[in-house]
Write a protein that holds these residues in place. Structure first.
Motif, mmCIF file in Angstrom:
data_model
loop_
_atom_site.group_PDB
_atom_site.id
_atom_site.type_symbol
_atom_site.label_atom_id
_atom_site.label_comp_id
_atom_site.label_asym_id
_atom_site.label_seq_id
_atom_site.Cartn_x
_atom_site.Cartn_y
_atom_site.Cartn_z
ATOM 1 N N LEU A 280 0.815 -1.210 0.000
ATOM 2 C CA LEU A 280 0.000 0.000 0.000
ATOM 3 C C LEU A 280 0.855 1.268 0.000
ATOM 4 N N VAL A 281 2.077 1.161 0.534
ATOM 5 C CA VAL A 281 2.961 2.333 0.546
ATOM 6 C C VAL A 281 4.136 2.168 -0.416
ATOM 7 N N LYS A 352 7.388 6.455 5.036
ATOM 8 C CA LYS A 352 8.218 6.980 6.118
ATOM 9 C C LYS A 352 7.877 6.295 7.446
ATOM 10 N N VAL A 353 6.591 6.014 7.662
ATOM 11 C CA VAL A 353 6.167 5.361 8.903
ATOM 12 C C VAL A 353 6.687 3.922 8.956
ATOM 13 N N LEU A 354 6.593 3.226 7.829
ATOM 14 C CA LEU A 354 7.107 1.854 7.773
ATOM 15 C C LEU A 354 8.613 1.833 8.005
ATOM 16 N N GLY A 392 -0.681 0.713 11.064
ATOM 17 C CA GLY A 392 -0.566 0.632 9.619
ATOM 18 C C GLY A 392 0.353 1.727 9.137
ATOM 19 N N TRP A 393 0.623 1.729 7.826
ATOM 20 C CA TRP A 393 1.600 2.668 7.296
ATOM 21 C C TRP A 393 0.947 3.747 6.445
ATOM 22 N N HIS A 394 0.098 3.356 5.566
ATOM 23 C CA HIS A 394 -0.618 4.314 4.711
ATOM 24 C C HIS A 394 -1.565 5.154 5.568
ATOM 25 N N PRO A 395 -1.661 6.459 5.302
ATOM 26 C CA PRO A 395 -2.561 7.302 6.095
ATOM 27 C C PRO A 395 -4.012 6.807 6.097
#
Length: 407
Positions: A280-281, A352-354, A392-395
């Motif tokens: 997803l990201v 960036k979160v992942l 999760g990673w995607h907003p």
């Protein structure tokens, strides 16, 4: 070490299983040694070399996965390959302080003259004569085939027969007096359970975990001994100290690291949601691989801790809340930084979160316990939580992956 498999198996697999058998058997031998200062080495002078009470025991191990291994007798290949090794070793050992053991999972033929080797101090003159006669017969048939231009028979036995006959009468008699035969030895799958039962001075509830963790420590010590990072021989008191340390940690309910140094098998499964979260990201193959490996490590570690005591499971649950709380700061920032209705921007911020979860989170969040110093647990636990949808990673991962909004 000889290991036979019931079916055809790649040579590397057979060799690997043979070495594992030596490792496990050596640990049992060391624990059973009646000498506090006993030591053991693998692949030193023999498959297993035990030094105790001022004497050396050299052991040849013969393993098989066959349900009914062929009984050992005077014509067995394993017998003659072992005699070759020991005959060649004689010049380099002190026979007065050295004994030999042939350990095989196979039974002993009921009619074999080898039965006397099961009893120390037994009369072995008849066996000595039979061995010499068999060795002479083998070599005579090899020579006859050579003269006749035929292919040589007894390819696997003739080196042993030749080495045995090359000894003097005195050497053959001395060697035979120092040999012990142990048929019907336990197979590799039984050794860890046998080790656990041997730990009868520890609480029953600890024995299975003690056995497993001691074997993990033992494997690493054997490896270090081969690469020269520790003494070649491992001492019995080291094993006893390790058992005491593990037992104390179990009693104190301290979390112990079992998976930071382990890698999953070549083929392993992770939940499809992990890949969906990463896809997803736009995570690349290398990042996805790191995510899968760390998830496997953390999932197995969490399962092991949960099975040990309820209090350890409680620590996992409590720490998960901490992980989620720290994740929220970064995920909220991603939501704020993204451009609305811009999928490229959303992927960039989500990635960036992942990356934070895989690269920086372990340092920023802190360890679940001081004994867990490797970052694998934080990295992998975030992947476990992503499968559950708690992070999760995607907003917009919740909407896109079908997770229900939290009440």
């Amino acid at each position: 070490m000889t290991i036979n498999l019931a079916n055809t198996v790649h040579d590397a697999t057979a060799s690997a299983m043979g070495f594992r058998y030596q490792e496990r058997f050596a640990l049992l031998e060391l624990l059973n040694a009646n000498d506090e200062e006993a030591t053991v080495a693998i692949e030193a002078l023999d498959d297993v070399q035990v030094t105790a009470n001022g004497a050396d025991l050299l052991e040849q191990l013969k393993h098989s996965f066959a349900e009914q291994p062929k009984p050992i007798d005077l014509k067995s290949t394993n017998l003659w390959s072992t005699l070759r090794i020991w005959a060649e070793l004689l010049p380099s050992v002190d026979i007065s302080t050295t004994s030999f053991a042939l350990v095989t999972v196979a039974p002993l033929s009921e009619t074999s003259k080898l039965h006397c080797l099961q009893t120390k101090g037994s009369d072995r003159k008849e066996l000595l004569a039979a061995l010499r006669a068999e060795a002479e017969r083998v070599m005579e048939e090899v020579q006859a085939a050579k003269v006749a231009g035929r292919s040589k028979p007894h390819v696997k036995r003739s080196p042993g027969a030749s080495a045995f006959l090359a000894l003097t009468d005195k050497q053959r008699a001395e060697l035979l007096e120092k040999i012990e035969l142990r048929p019907n030895a336990p197979k590799i799958i039984s050794l860890e359970e046998m080790f656990a039962k041997r730990l009868d001075t520890y609480p029953v509830s600890q024995r299975e975990t003690l056995s497993r963790k001691t074997f993990e420590w033992w494997d690493s010590q054997v490896l270090l001994s081969f690469v020269g990072r520790r003494e070649r021989f491992i001492a019995r008191h080291e094993v006893l100290a390790q058992l005491s340390e593990i037992s104390a940690m179990l009693q104190s309910e301290t979390l112990m690291d079992s998976f930071s140094s382990k890698q999953p098998p070549a083929v392993f499964n992770t939940h499809e949601m992990l890949a969906k979260q990463c896809d997803l990201v736009g995570a690349g193959p290398a990042m996805l691989r790191r995510a899968r490996i760390s998830e496997w490590q953390a999932r197995n570690q969490r399962s092991e801790w949960s099975a040990e005591t309820p209090s350890k499971h409680s620590k996992i649950v409590s720490y998960d809340e901490r992980l989620v709380a720290e994740w929220e700061y970064h995920h909220e920032t991603a939501c704020e930084e993204m451009l609305e209705d811009d999928e490229v921007s959303q992927k960039t911020e989500g990635l960036k979160v992942l990356k934070w979860a895989l690269e920086k989170a372990a340092t920023e969040v802190g360890s679940i316990e001081s004994t867990i110093t490797s970052p694998f647990y934080v990295r992998g636990s975030y992947q476990v939580l992503s499968i559950q949808g708690r992070v999760g990673w995607h907003p917009e991962y919740r909407e896109k992956l079908g997770f229900k909004d939290e009440g």
